[in-house]
Write a protein that holds these residues in place. Sequence first.
Motif, short mmCIF file in Angstrom:
data_model
loop_
_atom_site.label_atom_id
_atom_site.label_comp_id
_atom_site.label_asym_id
_atom_site.label_seq_id
_atom_site.Cartn_x
_atom_site.Cartn_y
_atom_site.Cartn_z
N GLY A 34 0.81 -1.22 0.00
CA GLY A 34 0.00 0.00 0.00
C GLY A 34 0.83 1.27 0.00
N ALA A 35 2.14 1.15 -0.25
CA ALA A 35 3.04 2.30 -0.18
C ALA A 35 2.72 3.34 -1.25
CB ALA A 35 4.49 1.85 -0.33
N VAL A 36 2.94 4.61 -0.91
CA VAL A 36 2.81 5.71 -1.87
C VAL A 36 4.21 6.14 -2.29
CG1 VAL A 36 0.60 6.53 -0.97
CG2 VAL A 36 2.70 7.48 -0.08
N THR A 37 4.35 6.57 -3.54
CA THR A 37 5.63 7.03 -4.06
C THR A 37 5.62 8.56 -4.10
OG1 THR A 37 5.89 5.03 -5.37
CG2 THR A 37 7.22 6.94 -6.03
N VAL A 38 6.69 9.17 -3.58
CA VAL A 38 6.80 10.63 -3.54
C VAL A 38 8.18 11.03 -4.06
CG1 VAL A 38 5.16 10.90 -1.64
CG2 VAL A 38 7.57 10.55 -1.12
N VAL A 62 14.22 5.04 0.25
CA VAL A 62 14.61 5.75 -0.97
C VAL A 62 14.63 4.71 -2.08
CG1 VAL A 62 16.47 7.03 -2.12
CG2 VAL A 62 16.00 7.42 0.31
N THR A 63 13.97 5.02 -3.22
CA THR A 63 13.93 4.06 -4.33
C THR A 63 14.62 4.57 -5.58
OG1 THR A 63 11.77 4.89 -5.04
CG2 THR A 63 11.79 3.00 -3.53
N ASP A 116 20.97 17.21 -4.62
CA ASP A 116 20.52 15.82 -4.72
C ASP A 116 19.01 15.77 -4.90
OD1 ASP A 116 22.93 14.47 -4.55
OD2 ASP A 116 22.86 14.27 -2.37
N ASP A 117 18.55 14.70 -5.48
CA ASP A 117 17.11 14.47 -5.56
C ASP A 117 16.85 13.05 -5.09
OD1 ASP A 117 18.24 13.24 -7.85
OD2 ASP A 117 16.31 13.29 -8.86
N ALA A 118 15.59 12.77 -4.75
CA ALA A 118 15.26 11.43 -4.25
C ALA A 118 13.82 11.10 -4.57
CB ALA A 118 15.49 11.36 -2.74
N VAL A 119 13.60 9.83 -4.90
CA VAL A 119 12.26 9.27 -5.02
C VAL A 119 12.13 8.31 -3.85
CG1 VAL A 119 10.71 7.88 -6.43
CG2 VAL A 119 12.28 9.51 -7.52
#
Length: 124
Positions: A34-38, A62-63, A116-119
């Motif tokens: 049920g995870a949300v991606t941000v 972190v993905t 830096d950036d992160a998903v």
Amino acid sequence: MTTRIARASVVALLVTLGFTAPAPASAATSCYGGAVTVRYGDVVDFGPYWTTSRCNDINMRVTGGTADYVNACVKFAKTGTCNHWTKVGRSWTTIATDVLDDSKFTVPNGVPLEGDDAVMQIAF
């Protein structure tokens, strides 16, 4: 008695042929499912979200992106303050424990270095 023997014979035959009962789904699978991606940079605080019965905790990882980790906390609407800042890397990390169902929260976060950036994914 004959019915029990017949059932036992059928079960033995199915096991011999390689049939097994499916394993029950684990709580972790349904929680992470049920995870949300941000994406860092879209907003300062992710949410608001409401906790669910899928998870006992709020988890994050972190993905993608260039950041190896982010710093995150959980800010429950009831208190309006962060619980504590947690370093979150590429594996699931608990950022709040023993949460009550249907509690409103946001996740303020930050990356360690400018540029830096992160998903990320948040499971709750």
